[in-house]
Design a protein around this motif. Structure first.
Motif, PDB file in Angstrom:
ATOM      1  N   GLN A 187      68.445  37.482   5.061  1.00  0.00           N
ATOM      2  CA  GLN A 187      68.222  36.021   4.681  1.00  0.00           C
ATOM      3  C   GLN A 187      69.201  34.768   4.995  1.00  0.00           C
ATOM      4  O   GLN A 187      68.971  33.942   5.297  1.00  0.00           O
ATOM      5  N   THR A 188      70.414  35.375   4.802  1.00  0.00           N
ATOM      6  CA  THR A 188      71.590  34.550   4.958  1.00  0.00           C
ATOM      7  C   THR A 188      71.818  34.175   6.413  1.00  0.00           C
ATOM      8  O   THR A 188      71.820  33.076   6.747  1.00  0.00           O
ATOM      9  N   TYR A 189      71.499  35.055   7.327  1.00  0.00           N
ATOM     10  CA  TYR A 189      71.462  34.975   8.645  1.00  0.00           C
ATOM     11  C   TYR A 189      70.237  33.816   9.074  1.00  0.00           C
ATOM     12  O   TYR A 189      70.468  33.166   9.818  1.00  0.00           O
ATOM     13  N   SER A 218      72.951  30.471  -0.525  1.00  0.00           N
ATOM     14  CA  SER A 218      72.778  30.901   0.633  1.00  0.00           C
ATOM     15  C   SER A 218      73.605  30.074   1.402  1.00  0.00           C
ATOM     16  O   SER A 218      74.682  29.560   1.062  1.00  0.00           O
ATOM     17  N   GLY A 219      73.043  29.892   2.832  1.00  0.00           N
ATOM     18  CA  GLY A 219      73.957  29.181   3.874  1.00  0.00           C
ATOM     19  C   GLY A 219      75.302  29.313   4.018  1.00  0.00           C
ATOM     20  O   GLY A 219      75.524  30.659   3.923  1.00  0.00           O
ATOM     21  N   LEU A 220      76.161  28.473   4.261  1.00  0.00           N
ATOM     22  CA  LEU A 220      77.507  28.842   4.611  1.00  0.00           C
ATOM     23  C   LEU A 220      78.279  29.648   3.514  1.00  0.00           C
ATOM     24  O   LEU A 220      79.164  30.591   3.972  1.00  0.00           O
ATOM     25  N   MET A 221      78.010  29.407   2.389  1.00  0.00           N
ATOM     26  CA  MET A 221      78.996  30.034   1.316  1.00  0.00           C
ATOM     27  C   MET A 221      78.553  31.850   1.248  1.00  0.00           C
ATOM     28  O   MET A 221      79.140  32.375   1.118  1.00  0.00           O
ATOM     29  N   ALA A 222      77.099  31.717   1.442  1.00  0.00           N
ATOM     30  CA  ALA A 222      76.751  33.177   1.436  1.00  0.00           C
ATOM     31  C   ALA A 222      77.080  33.785   2.512  1.00  0.00           C
ATOM     32  O   ALA A 222      77.777  35.048   2.502  1.00  0.00           O
ATOM     33  N   GLY A 223      77.166  33.157   3.667  1.00  0.00           N
ATOM     34  CA  GLY A 223      77.673  33.856   5.010  1.00  0.00           C
ATOM     35  C   GLY A 223      79.135  34.282   4.859  1.00  0.00           C
ATOM     36  O   GLY A 223      79.599  35.223   5.276  1.00  0.00           O
ATOM     37  N   GLN A 224      79.832  33.243   4.226  1.00  0.00           N
ATOM     38  CA  GLN A 224      81.090  33.515   4.031  1.00  0.00           C
ATOM     39  C   GLN A 224      81.665  34.548   3.126  1.00  0.00           C
ATOM     40  O   GLN A 224      82.395  35.392   3.275  1.00  0.00           O
ATOM     41  N   ILE A 225      80.949  34.716   1.893  1.00  0.00           N
ATOM     42  CA  ILE A 225      80.780  35.951   1.025  1.00  0.00           C
ATOM     43  C   ILE A 225      80.653  37.295   1.498  1.00  0.00           C
ATOM     44  O   ILE A 225      81.418  38.147   1.448  1.00  0.00           O
ATOM     45  N   HIS A 226      79.755  37.167   2.484  1.00  0.00           N
ATOM     46  CA  HIS A 226      79.252  38.521   3.342  1.00  0.00           C
ATOM     47  C   HIS A 226      80.287  38.910   4.344  1.00  0.00           C
ATOM     48  O   HIS A 226      80.584  40.106   4.520  1.00  0.00           O
ATOM     49  N   ALA A 227      80.688  37.904   5.082  1.00  0.00           N
ATOM     50  CA  ALA A 227      81.549  38.091   6.312  1.00  0.00           C
ATOM     51  C   ALA A 227      82.506  37.056   6.618  1.00  0.00           C
ATOM     52  O   ALA A 227      82.126  35.940   7.330  1.00  0.00           O
ATOM     53  N   GLU A 246      77.618  29.194  14.393  1.00  0.00           N
ATOM     54  CA  GLU A 246      78.752  30.196  14.517  1.00  0.00           C
ATOM     55  C   GLU A 246      78.711  31.201  13.684  1.00  0.00           C
ATOM     56  O   GLU A 246      79.056  32.208  13.855  1.00  0.00           O
ATOM     57  N   LEU A 247      78.589  30.834  12.238  1.00  0.00           N
ATOM     58  CA  LEU A 247      78.983  31.856  11.088  1.00  0.00           C
ATOM     59  C   LEU A 247      77.523  32.766  11.230  1.00  0.00           C
ATOM     60  O   LEU A 247      77.930  34.063  10.790  1.00  0.00           O
ATOM     61  N   ALA A 248      76.516  32.307  11.732  1.00  0.00           N
ATOM     62  CA  ALA A 248      75.138  33.339  11.618  1.00  0.00           C
ATOM     63  C   ALA A 248      75.572  34.344  13.002  1.00  0.00           C
ATOM     64  O   ALA A 248      75.224  35.303  12.597  1.00  0.00           O
ATOM     65  N   LEU A 305      76.909  40.029  14.003  1.00  0.00           N
ATOM     66  CA  LEU A 305      77.684  41.198  14.622  1.00  0.00           C
ATOM     67  C   LEU A 305      78.363  41.932  13.468  1.00  0.00           C
ATOM     68  O   LEU A 305      78.599  43.246  13.735  1.00  0.00           O
ATOM     69  N   THR A 306      78.637  41.317  12.555  1.00  0.00           N
ATOM     70  CA  THR A 306      79.419  42.266  11.492  1.00  0.00           C
ATOM     71  C   THR A 306      78.823  42.879  10.169  1.00  0.00           C
ATOM     72  O   THR A 306      79.071  44.083  10.148  1.00  0.00           O
ATOM     73  N   LYS A 307      77.663  42.184   9.867  1.00  0.00           N
ATOM     74  CA  LYS A 307      76.883  42.657   8.596  1.00  0.00           C
ATOM     75  C   LYS A 307      75.473  43.336   9.267  1.00  0.00           C
ATOM     76  O   LYS A 307      75.089  44.190   8.425  1.00  0.00           O
TER      77      LYS A 307
END
Length: 360
Positions: A331-333, A260-269, A346-348, A353-355
């Protein structure tokens, strides 16, 4: 609304009007009728010596669908009122009024008052807006969708995106009872977040207002305390090798997990240039995993954060991406919004916007 409740709220309304520089100048006239139109009561008031007549429709709670009915009722009644010296102020009074309902009322210039003491009035030469925090019981009522099995069903609704679905399809996808699925869908209809077609057992819904859903869910999440983490340090050559090693161990030992968290956000977008910390949810057997990784509990200098998991609700919507399990974009968001971590907000926003494709 029952008369004793209305009387009780009238006292609170009088207090709020006084705070706003007005006053009530008559006893309420309940169940006022004009032809076939009626409202719950009429009330005379005064602001800066100017007379006003409050035309009030009362509800126990108000969501957008309830508000549209009340607006129609108020406008129909006011259209039949005889002309007079006092300016007419339509007002919806309710124990609780949802954010979406308040926005709709302001758009239509219909006043509102709720149990928190929030008050909105709009007329020629008069504008009153008093916004107060929701009372605890109001918050529980308005936010019940975002907790427990109801949140699980709501998450399931999101996954259907622009597809029509029935109660039993939602219950199966979200692993909730048909009763819970049905209750959630009724609440979504009141909020006007879904469209519907058909009736009875064959009735279907489709998500119609993802932005409103996400706005209110994220607002609720932002009101919570940051997620508590169990912090560990593990030796790793680089973060990509670490997450694939954890995946290998979990696969061999049958332990469910999700990044989850930053790594999941980075994987998705992908958005950040570097991530040095990983957030995980780990199901039963997590302690054995930590032993296998040689992870040591620390208070600072951590690179592995374990989010407490609930097997009843977690892991259901996880996705396999880049050969690892990650929380789905929604869930990542939500997790990013609740993390007390440098660039998580910022990543949220980037992920939204993207996913999620829902602008702020």
């Amino acid at each position: 609304m029952e008369e004793p409740i209305a009387f009780d709220m009238l006292s609170e309304l009088a207090t709020s009007l006084t705070e706003a520089g007005g006053e009530i100048t008559s006893e309420p006239r309940f169940e006022a009728k004009i032809g076939r139109s009626y409202v719950d009561f009429l009330l005379d008031a005064r602001f800066s010596e100017a007379p006003f007549k409050l035309v009030v429709e009362a509800k126990k709670s108000a969501f957008p669908r309830d508000v549209r009915e009340a607006i129609w009722q108020l406008k129909r009644y006011i259209a039949g009122m005889p002309s007079g010296n006092a300016r007419v102020l339509p007002l919806l009074m309710a124990d609780s009024i949802s954010p979406g309902a308040r926005a709709l009322l302001r758009e239509e210039k219909i006043g509102y008052f709720d149990r928190s003491g929030s008050l909105y009035l709009s007329a020629d030469n008069l504008f009153v807006l008093i916004e107060k925090p929701a009372l605890k019981r109001q918050a529980r009522s308005l936010n019940s969708l975002f907790v427990g099995s109801r949140a699980q069903a709501l998450h399931g609704v999101w996954t259907f995106k622009d597809q029509w679905f029935g109660v039993h399809e939602l219950a199966e996808r979200a692993s909730v009872s048909p009763t819970t699925a049905s209750q959630v869908l009724i609440e979504l209809e009141r909020r006007e977040w879904v469209d519907s077609k058909g009736a009875g057992p064959s009735k279907e819904r489709m998500l119609a207002n993802p932005r409103a859903l996400l706005d209110e869910w994220s607002s609720y999440i932002a009101s919570l305390k940051p997620k508590s983490l169990r912090l560990y340090y593990m030796r790793m050559a680089n973060i990509d090798e670490a997450i694939h090693e954890i995946d290998r161990i979990c696969d061999e030992t049958g332990i469910r997990y999700e990044i989850s968290g930053l790594m999941a956000g980075q994987i998705h977008a992908p958005h950040l240039s570097k991530i040095s910390q990983i957030h995980y949810r780990i199901d039963h057997g997590g302690e054995n995993l930590l032993l296998n990784l040689g992870a040591k509990a620390v208070k600072e200098g951590w690179n592995l954060g374990i989010i407490d998991s609930d097997p009843r609700h977690d892991f259901l919507f996880r996705q396999r991406v880049n050969h690892v399990w990650v929380t789905d974009p929604l869930q990542t968001y939500l997790d990013l919004l609740q993390l007390d971590s440098g660039r998580s907000k910022e990543l949220a926003e980037h992920l939204r916007l993207t996913k999620l494709a829902v602008p702020e």
